[in-house]
Design a protein around this motif. Structure first.
Motif, PDB file in Angstrom:
ATOM      1  N   LYS A 525      11.304  -2.868 -81.681  1.00 21.47           N
ATOM      2  CA  LYS A 525      10.336  -3.497 -80.775  1.00 21.47           C
ATOM      3  C   LYS A 525      11.008  -4.163 -79.580  1.00 21.47           C
ATOM      4  CE  LYS A 525       6.840  -4.443 -84.348  1.00 21.47           C
ATOM      5  NZ  LYS A 525       6.125  -5.509 -85.112  1.00 21.47           N
ATOM      6  N   THR A 526      12.275  -4.508 -79.726  1.00 22.03           N
ATOM      7  CA  THR A 526      12.977  -5.204 -78.639  1.00 22.03           C
ATOM      8  C   THR A 526      14.083  -4.343 -78.022  1.00 22.03           C
ATOM      9  OG1 THR A 526      14.413  -6.260 -80.281  1.00 22.03           O
ATOM     10  CG2 THR A 526      12.477  -7.491 -79.553  1.00 22.03           C
ATOM     11  N   ARG A 527      13.968  -3.030 -78.185  1.00 20.30           N
ATOM     12  CA  ARG A 527      14.930  -2.138 -77.538  1.00 20.30           C
ATOM     13  C   ARG A 527      14.819  -2.291 -76.016  1.00 20.30           C
ATOM     14  NH1 ARG A 527      17.062  -1.286 -81.940  1.00 20.30           N
ATOM     15  NH2 ARG A 527      17.034   0.698 -83.084  1.00 20.30           N
ATOM     16  N   GLU A 528      15.852  -1.833 -75.307  1.00 21.87           N
ATOM     17  CA  GLU A 528      15.824  -1.872 -73.844  1.00 21.87           C
ATOM     18  C   GLU A 528      14.580  -1.135 -73.348  1.00 21.87           C
ATOM     19  OE1 GLU A 528      20.059  -0.373 -73.999  1.00 21.87           O
ATOM     20  OE2 GLU A 528      20.051  -1.392 -72.041  1.00 21.87           O
ATOM     21  N   LEU A 529      14.024  -1.630 -72.258  1.00 20.80           N
ATOM     22  CA  LEU A 529      12.748  -1.117 -71.774  1.00 20.80           C
ATOM     23  C   LEU A 529      12.807   0.379 -71.453  1.00 20.80           C
ATOM     24  CD1 LEU A 529       9.851  -1.974 -71.050  1.00 20.80           C
ATOM     25  CD2 LEU A 529      10.641  -2.283 -68.689  1.00 20.80           C
ATOM     26  N   TRP A 530      13.911   0.845 -70.893  1.00 22.57           N
ATOM     27  CA  TRP A 530      13.986   2.265 -70.525  1.00 22.57           C
ATOM     28  C   TRP A 530      13.929   3.159 -71.756  1.00 22.57           C
ATOM     29  CZ3 TRP A 530      17.941   5.466 -72.134  1.00 22.57           C
ATOM     30  CH2 TRP A 530      19.111   4.855 -72.602  1.00 22.57           C
ATOM     31  N   LYS A 531      14.420   2.668 -72.896  1.00 28.65           N
ATOM     32  CA  LYS A 531      14.327   3.444 -74.136  1.00 28.65           C
ATOM     33  C   LYS A 531      12.876   3.545 -74.602  1.00 28.65           C
ATOM     34  CE  LYS A 531      18.928   2.879 -76.189  1.00 28.65           C
ATOM     35  NZ  LYS A 531      19.109   4.275 -76.610  1.00 28.65           N
ATOM     36  N   ILE A 532      12.139   2.457 -74.439  1.00 27.73           N
ATOM     37  CA  ILE A 532      10.722   2.464 -74.831  1.00 27.73           C
ATOM     38  C   ILE A 532       9.934   3.415 -73.936  1.00 27.73           C
ATOM     39  CG2 ILE A 532       8.644   1.027 -74.947  1.00 27.73           C
ATOM     40  CD1 ILE A 532      10.520  -1.290 -75.812  1.00 27.73           C
ATOM     41  N   LEU A 533      10.226   3.410 -72.628  1.00 29.46           N
ATOM     42  CA  LEU A 533       9.555   4.334 -71.719  1.00 29.46           C
ATOM     43  C   LEU A 533       9.900   5.784 -72.076  1.00 29.46           C
ATOM     44  CD1 LEU A 533       7.842   4.904 -69.229  1.00 29.46           C
ATOM     45  CD2 LEU A 533       9.893   4.554 -67.809  1.00 29.46           C
ATOM     46  N   THR A 534      11.153   6.040 -72.372  1.00 29.31           N
ATOM     47  CA  THR A 534      11.575   7.392 -72.749  1.00 29.31           C
ATOM     48  C   THR A 534      10.842   7.873 -73.990  1.00 29.31           C
ATOM     49  OG1 THR A 534      13.800   7.007 -71.835  1.00 29.31           O
ATOM     50  CG2 THR A 534      13.560   8.822 -73.392  1.00 29.31           C
ATOM     51  N   SER A 535      10.615   6.979 -74.938  1.00 25.87           N
ATOM     52  CA  SER A 535      10.015   7.356 -76.227  1.00 25.87           C
ATOM     53  C   SER A 535       8.553   7.776 -76.107  1.00 25.87           C
ATOM     54  CB  SER A 535      10.138   6.194 -77.215  1.00 25.87           C
ATOM     55  OG  SER A 535       9.250   5.142 -76.881  1.00 25.87           O
ATOM     56  N   LEU A 536       7.920   7.548 -74.953  1.00 24.16           N
ATOM     57  CA  LEU A 536       6.513   7.905 -74.782  1.00 24.16           C
ATOM     58  C   LEU A 536       6.308   9.405 -74.535  1.00 24.16           C
ATOM     59  CD1 LEU A 536       5.349   4.896 -72.561  1.00 24.16           C
ATOM     60  CD2 LEU A 536       4.787   5.299 -74.970  1.00 24.16           C
ATOM     61  N   SER A 537       7.394  10.154 -74.379  1.00 26.28           N
ATOM     62  CA  SER A 537       7.320  11.616 -74.180  1.00 26.28           C
ATOM     63  C   SER A 537       6.476  12.006 -72.971  1.00 26.28           C
ATOM     64  CB  SER A 537       6.783  12.320 -75.435  1.00 26.28           C
ATOM     65  OG  SER A 537       7.741  12.313 -76.470  1.00 26.28           O
ATOM     66  N   ILE A 538       6.603  11.238 -71.898  1.00 19.56           N
ATOM     67  CA  ILE A 538       5.955  11.638 -70.640  1.00 19.56           C
ATOM     68  C   ILE A 538       6.769  12.793 -70.063  1.00 19.56           C
ATOM     69  CG2 ILE A 538       5.260  10.890 -68.340  1.00 19.56           C
ATOM     70  CD1 ILE A 538       5.214   8.017 -69.412  1.00 19.56           C
ATOM     71  N   ARG A 539       6.111  13.881 -69.754  1.00 23.06           N
ATOM     72  CA  ARG A 539       6.819  15.067 -69.304  1.00 23.06           C
ATOM     73  C   ARG A 539       7.698  14.760 -68.098  1.00 23.06           C
ATOM     74  NH1 ARG A 539       4.268  20.894 -67.548  1.00 23.06           N
ATOM     75  NH2 ARG A 539       6.193  22.089 -67.774  1.00 23.06           N
ATOM     76  N   HIS A 540       8.933  15.237 -68.150  1.00 21.40           N
ATOM     77  CA  HIS A 540       9.953  15.090 -67.096  1.00 21.40           C
ATOM     78  C   HIS A 540      10.645  13.727 -67.108  1.00 21.40           C
ATOM     79  CE1 HIS A 540       8.497  18.833 -65.506  1.00 21.40           C
ATOM     80  NE2 HIS A 540       7.353  18.324 -65.069  1.00 21.40           N
ATOM     81  N   VAL A 541      10.140  12.745 -67.881  1.00 23.70           N
ATOM     82  CA  VAL A 541      10.748  11.411 -67.868  1.00 23.70           C
ATOM     83  C   VAL A 541      11.791  11.321 -68.979  1.00 23.70           C
ATOM     84  CG1 VAL A 541      10.370   8.931 -68.008  1.00 23.70           C
ATOM     85  CG2 VAL A 541       8.659  10.381 -66.914  1.00 23.70           C
ATOM     86  N   GLY A 542      13.032  11.556 -68.613  1.00 28.02           N
ATOM     87  CA  GLY A 542      14.135  11.418 -69.552  1.00 28.02           C
ATOM     88  C   GLY A 542      14.825  10.081 -69.384  1.00 28.02           C
ATOM     89  N   PRO A 543      15.924   9.855 -70.106  1.00 27.75           N
ATOM     90  CA  PRO A 543      16.607   8.558 -70.067  1.00 27.75           C
ATOM     91  C   PRO A 543      17.051   8.119 -68.670  1.00 27.75           C
ATOM     92  CG  PRO A 543      17.373   9.850 -71.936  1.00 27.75           C
ATOM     93  CD  PRO A 543      16.514  10.757 -71.124  1.00 27.75           C
ATOM     94  N   VAL A 544      17.540   9.058 -67.847  1.00 22.42           N
ATOM     95  CA  VAL A 544      18.053   8.674 -66.525  1.00 22.42           C
ATOM     96  C   VAL A 544      16.922   8.172 -65.632  1.00 22.42           C
ATOM     97  CG1 VAL A 544      19.195   9.507 -64.445  1.00 22.42           C
ATOM     98  CG2 VAL A 544      20.016  10.246 -66.691  1.00 22.42           C
ATOM     99  N   ALA A 545      15.831   8.943 -65.541  1.00 19.55           N
ATOM    100  CA  ALA A 545      14.689   8.532 -64.721  1.00 19.55           C
ATOM    101  C   ALA A 545      14.048   7.264 -65.274  1.00 19.55           C
ATOM    102  CB  ALA A 545      13.654   9.659 -64.657  1.00 19.55           C
ATOM    103  N   ALA A 546      13.961   7.160 -66.611  1.00 20.10           N
ATOM    104  CA  ALA A 546      13.346   5.980 -67.229  1.00 20.10           C
ATOM    105  C   ALA A 546      14.119   4.718 -66.863  1.00 20.10           C
ATOM    106  CB  ALA A 546      13.298   6.153 -68.746  1.00 20.10           C
ATOM    107  N   ARG A 547      15.423   4.821 -66.875  1.00 28.46           N
ATOM    108  CA  ARG A 547      16.228   3.637 -66.546  1.00 28.46           C
ATOM    109  C   ARG A 547      16.021   3.223 -65.083  1.00 28.46           C
ATOM    110  NH1 ARG A 547      21.460   2.095 -69.723  1.00 28.46           N
ATOM    111  NH2 ARG A 547      21.760   0.024 -68.893  1.00 28.46           N
ATOM    112  N   LEU A 577       7.818  14.187 -60.889  1.00 29.68           N
ATOM    113  CA  LEU A 577       7.881  13.220 -61.977  1.00 29.68           C
ATOM    114  C   LEU A 577       6.828  12.128 -61.782  1.00 29.68           C
ATOM    115  CD1 LEU A 577      11.204  12.075 -63.547  1.00 29.68           C
ATOM    116  CD2 LEU A 577       9.329  10.463 -63.297  1.00 29.68           C
ATOM    117  N   ALA A 578       6.633  11.684 -60.559  1.00 26.90           N
ATOM    118  CA  ALA A 578       5.628  10.650 -60.273  1.00 26.90           C
ATOM    119  C   ALA A 578       4.236  11.133 -60.651  1.00 26.90           C
ATOM    120  CB  ALA A 578       5.679  10.278 -58.788  1.00 26.90           C
ATOM    121  N   SER A 579       3.934  12.380 -60.306  1.00 22.34           N
ATOM    122  CA  SER A 579       2.632  12.955 -60.646  1.00 22.34           C
ATOM    123  C   SER A 579       2.461  13.049 -62.153  1.00 22.34           C
ATOM    124  CB  SER A 579       2.499  14.337 -60.006  1.00 22.34           C
ATOM    125  OG  SER A 579       1.297  14.954 -60.400  1.00 22.34           O
ATOM    126  N   SER A 580       3.524  13.390 -62.859  1.00 21.70           N
ATOM    127  CA  SER A 580       3.473  13.509 -64.319  1.00 21.70           C
ATOM    128  C   SER A 580       3.147  12.168 -64.965  1.00 21.70           C
ATOM    129  CB  SER A 580       4.812  14.043 -64.837  1.00 21.70           C
ATOM    130  OG  SER A 580       4.788  14.188 -66.238  1.00 21.70           O
TER     131      SER A 580
END
Length: 692
Positions: A525-547, A577-580
Motif C-alpha cells: 500500500k505504501t510502495r512508490e507512486l510510480w509502481k502503483i501507477l504501473t500496476s494499473l495496466s494502463i496500455r503503454h504506461v510502463g515503469p519509465v513513463a509512470a515515473r 500514451l496521454a490518450s491511452s
C-alpha cells in the motif's frame, strides 16, 4: 546385435546426409545427427570400419543437376568436441597452441578457384573430392570478387569459405515464399544451400547471399593461419572480423565461451567455434585422417535448434486483451531446458512461417529468449497436417475478437472488465517485480484468487477487490494449478488436472502463503507512486513513463484528471500514451479501482509533494538504453535505477544516447550503438557506476 545397429546407423546417417546435401532439407537437428555419428564411431571402434562408412566419407554425393568439379585439394570435414574436456584432450593431441579461433558458420561450404587473380570456377564440397559447379551462381553473390585485389597472385589457388543467408533476410524470404504459395525453408542454412544450388543464376541473384572465406586449399610461402587471413583480406576477399589467435588451450576455450555470449549479435547463424593450430608447418606435420584434419576441431555449442512435433496451436489472452497464438509442442530439450510451448505472436506470423498443425518444426531457443519456431520441415509432411484458423471469439469469455483500432495486426478481446484471462493476467502483473513486487502474488495465486473451483466464489472479481482481502475470503478457495505460459491446467503423473487448497492447510488452518499474501499486500500500500501507477495496466504506461508522470504531478488523481495536452508535455509521454490514460479513466469500473484502493489505504500520492521532482544524480542529463537480459536485476529495475539517478531511460538508440547497457541477447540496439560509435558497457560496469 551390434552389427545390426551399425548397419541401421549407416543407413540412417546416409539418408539424412542425402536429404541435407541433395535436397536442402534438415530432416533431423544437427545435434541429433551428431549423436548418431558419435554412436556409429563408437561401435566401429570395437567392430571395425567398413569401406564406404559415413564415418570415413565427407559430405554427400554431387547432384546430377550440376557439372562435377574435381577439387585440386580435398575439402574435408571437421571432427567435433562437445565439452571442455574433449576440447582440451584434442589440444594435447595437437601439441598445444598457438591456435586460431573463428566462428563456425552454419552455412554451405564452398571452394572458389582463381587463376592469376581471376575467378574461373566455384564448387560445392560434394563428397570432398568432387563437388558441383556453381560458378555462375557464385558470380552473383555480393562481396565475392570476380578479380582479386592486390598483386602477386598465384597461378592457381582454391579459396575455401562458407556461403550463408543473413538472419533478417531469411525471415523476409520465408514470408515472401509463403505469400507466393511456396514452401518455406526450415532454417538459414537450408535457405543458403537452396538459393545457391539453383539451375537459374537469376534466382540466386535475387537472394541476398553472403560469403566469408577462411583459408586456401593449398598455398606456399606463409607461416601461420593468421597470416592467411591477412592475405585473404588484402586480396579483397570477405573475412570474419571475429577471429582471434589464442596462445594456449585455456585462452582458446575462453574465446569459445565469450563468443557463445554474443553469438546472437552476429548477422549469421553459428553453431560453434573452429579452432586450428596456427602454424602451417605443424598443420602439415599433424596431417589428417581420411575425412578430417588432425590440426583442427569444431567445438559445438549446446543445441539451440532442434526438431520437434507441432501438436496444436492455441490462443492465450493477455492482460490488455491481446490474443496471442502459441504452439503446443512435443516436449523437447533445447538450450538447457525442456520446451513444450512457443509463442507465435499473431496470426500473420503463423501464416508467414508456413507452419501447419502436425508439422515437424525447427525450434530455436537462444539462452533466456522465448522459444521461437523458425519453420516447418516440409519433406516430412504426410498429408495429415492442417492449417491453423484464428478464432473469432475469445477462448475464455466468448467475446468477439477485434483490432483495437483500424490497421492493427493484433486482435484483442474487448471485454476488459469481465474476461477471466485478462483479470488473471492483470492481477499476476500487479504482483510482479515490474509493478508492486508482491512476493506471494504470483501466477498461481492470481489464478486461485480470480478463478477458484466451485463452490468457492472469486474473492477478486476486479483489481478493486485486491486490497480488501481477508483470511475469511481466502480459506475456502480451491483452484486448478495453471501453467504461466499458456493459462492451461497443469496435470499430475496420471494425467489429472492439479487441484490445490491453496490458502489453507489440511487441518483447516491458514497456510503460510495466505498469511504472507495479506502481509505483502499491506506493505504494498505504501510502495512508490510510480509502481502503483504501473500496476494499473494502463496500455503503454510502463515503469519509465509512470515515473516521469508521478514526478511531474505527484498523485494518481492529478495524473488522471490532467488534460491530454498536459500529459503529452511530460518528457517521455507523448500523445499516444496521454490518450491511452484518458481512455482508461473514462471507464467507470476503472474509477472504482481508484476509489476502493484509496479507501483501503493505498497511498495514491507522493507524501509532502511540493511540485515537479527534479532528480539529481550520477546520470543527470544522460540518456541511457538497456538491452539484452540482465543477471542480477530485470531491465525494468535497471531503468528505474537510471531514472533514480537523474537519467532518462530510453527504448531506442540514437545520436543522443549517452551509453548502452548490453546484456546477453542484445540485438539490433547493440548493433545500432556500435554503428554510431556510442559507448557500450556490460551489467558489471553499470553496477560499478551506480556505486561510484
Amino acid at each position: 546385435m551390434s552389427e545390426k545397429r551399425i548397419e541401421e546407423l549407416r543407413r540412417q546417417i546416409q539418408y539424412y546426409r542425402d536429404a541435407y546435401y541433395q535436397e536442402n532439407q534438415s530432416l533431423i537437428s544437427d545435434y541429433d545427427y551428431d549423436l548418431l555419428e558419435r554412436e556409429l564411431k563408437s561401435l566401429e571402434l570395437a567392430h571395425g570400419v567398413a569401406e564406404g562408412s559415413p564415418t570415413v566419407l565427407v559430405g554427400g554425393k554431387a547432384s546430377e543437376v550440376f557439372a562435377p568439379v574435381k577439387h585440386l585439394t580435398p575439402m574435408m570435414s571437421l571432427d567435433n568436441a562437445f565439452s571442455e574436456e574433449e576440447f582440451l584432450a584434442w589440444s594435447q593431441r595437437a601439441g598445444g597452441g598457438p591456435f586460431l579461433c573463428e566462428p563456425k558458420i552454419d552455412g554451405l561450404a564452398l571452394s572458389i578457384t582463381y587463376e592469376n587473380g581471376v575467378l574461373v570456377k566455384a564448387a560445392t564440397r560434394g563428397d570432398g573430392e568432387t563437388g558441383e559447379d556453381v560458378t555462375q551462381n557464385v558470380l552473383t553473390i555480393q562481396g565475392v570478387p570476380h578479380r582479386l585485389s592486390g598483386s602477386n597472385h598465384p597461378a592457381v589457388i582454391e579459396i575455401r569459405g562458407e556461403v550463408y543467408f543473413p538472419l533478417k533476410a531469411f525471415e523476409k524470404l520465408n514470408a515472401d515464399l509463403v505469400a507466393a504459395g511456396k514452401p518455406p525453408f526450415a532454417n538459414p542454412r537450408n535457405s543458403a544451400s537452396g538459393s545457391l544450388r539453383q539451375k537459374d543464376p537469376a534466382v540466386t541473384a535475387s537472394r541476398p547471399l553472403r560469403m566469408l572465406v577462411h583459408g586456401f586449399g593449398s598455398f606456399e610461402g606463409l607461416n601461420t593461419q593468421s597470416e592467411v587471413y591477412q592475405l585473404l583480406e588484402s586480396w579483397g576477399l570477405p573475412t570474419t572480423k571475429q577471429f582471434a589467435v589464442a596462445q594456449d588451450a585455456t585462452s582458446a576455450y575462453k574465446f569459445i565461451t565469450q563468443l557463445s555470449q554474443k553469438r546472437h549479435d552476429l548477422e549469421h547463424e553459428i553453431d560453434g567455434v573452429v579452432v586450428k593450430v596456427d602454424e602451417l608447418s605443424r598443420q602439415r606435420e599433424l596431417g589428417a585422417t581420411s575425412r578430417a584434419p588432425r590440426w583442427a576441431i569444431a567445438y559445438k555449442y549446446p543445441p539451440e535448434q532442434v526438431n520437434t512435433k507441432l501438436l496444436d496451436i492455441k490462443v492465450s489472452i493477455g492482460r490488455t486483451g491481446r490474443a496471442t497464438p502459441f504452439a503446443v509442442l512435443a516436449p523437447v530439450k533445447v538450450a538447457g531446458s525442456e520446451v513444450e510451448f512457443a509463442t507465435l505472436h499473431n496470426q500473420d506470423q503463423v501464416r508467414a512461417k508456413g507452419i501447419l498443425i502436425g508439422d515437424t518444426v525447427v525450434l530455436r531457443k537462444a539462452g533466456d529468449v522465448i522459444p521461437e519456431i523458425l519453420g516447418p520441415v516440409v519433406a516430412l509432411r504426410n498429408g495429415s497436417e492442417r492449417e491453423f484458423v484464428m478464432p473469432t471469439h475469445c477462448p475464455e469469455c466468448s467475446f468477439e475478437l477485434a483490432p483495437a483500432q483500424e490497421g492493427d495486426v493484433d486482435l484483442r478481446c474487448p471485454n476488459a472488465e469481465s474476461c477471466p484471462a485478462q483479470l488473471r493476467e492483470r492481477i499476476a502483473y500487479i504482483g510482479s517485480r515490474a509493478a508492486l513486487d508482491i512476493e506471494a502474488l504470483g501466477y498461481v495465486s492470481a489464478t486461485a484468487l480470480t478463478q477458484p473451483l466451485e463452490p468457492s466464489q472469486p474473492p477478486v472479481q476486479s483489481e478493486a477487490d485486491l486490497f480488501d482481502l481477508t483470511l475469511e475470503k481466502l480459506l475456502p478457495i480451491r483452484a486448478y494449478v495453471l501453467d504461466p505460459d499458456t493459462g492451461l491446467p497443469k496435470h499430475d503423473a496420471d494425467g489429472n488436472p492439479k487441484i490445490v487448497d491453496f490458502f489453507r492447510k489440511k487441518d483447516g488452518s491458514p497456510a503460510e502463503v495466505a498469511l504472507k499474501l495479506l502481509a505483502n499486500l499491506e506493505e504494498a500500500k505504501t510502495r512508490e507512486l510510480w509502481k502503483i501507477l504501473t500496476s494499473l495496466s494502463i496500455r503503454h504506461v510502463g515503469p519509465v513513463a509512470a515515473r516521469a508522470l508521478c514526478n511531474e504531478f505527484g498523485s494518481i488523481e492529478k495524473i488522471l484528471q490532467a488534460s491530454e495536452d498536459e500529459l503529452s508535455q511530460v518528457d517521455g509521454v507523448g500523445p499516444t500514451l496521454a490518450s491511452s490514460i484518458k481512455d482508461w479513466y473514462q471507464e467507470s469500473w476503472h474509477q472504482r479501482i481508484i476509489e476502493r484502493w484509496k479507501a483501503s489505504g493505498v497511498q495514491l500520492e507522493i507524501p509532502d509533494f511540493a511540485g515537479p521532482v527534479l532528480t539529481d544524480g550520477i546520470f543527470s542529463g544522460m540518456t541511457i538504453v538497456v538491452t539484452g537480459s540482465m543477471q542480477s536485476m530485470t531491465r525494468e529495475d535497471a531503468e528505474a535505477k537510471i531514472i533514480a539517478q537523474g537519467g532518462k531511460a530510453s527504448s531506442s538508440v540514437s545520436k543522443k544516447t549517452s551509453f548502452v547497457v548490453a546484456g546477453p541477447g542484445a540485438g539490433s540496439k547493440l548493433a545500432k550503438a556500435e554503428e554510431l560509435g556510442i559507448e557500450v558497457i556490460d551489467e558489471a560496469t553499470f553496477i560499478a557506476r551506480l556505486a561510484s
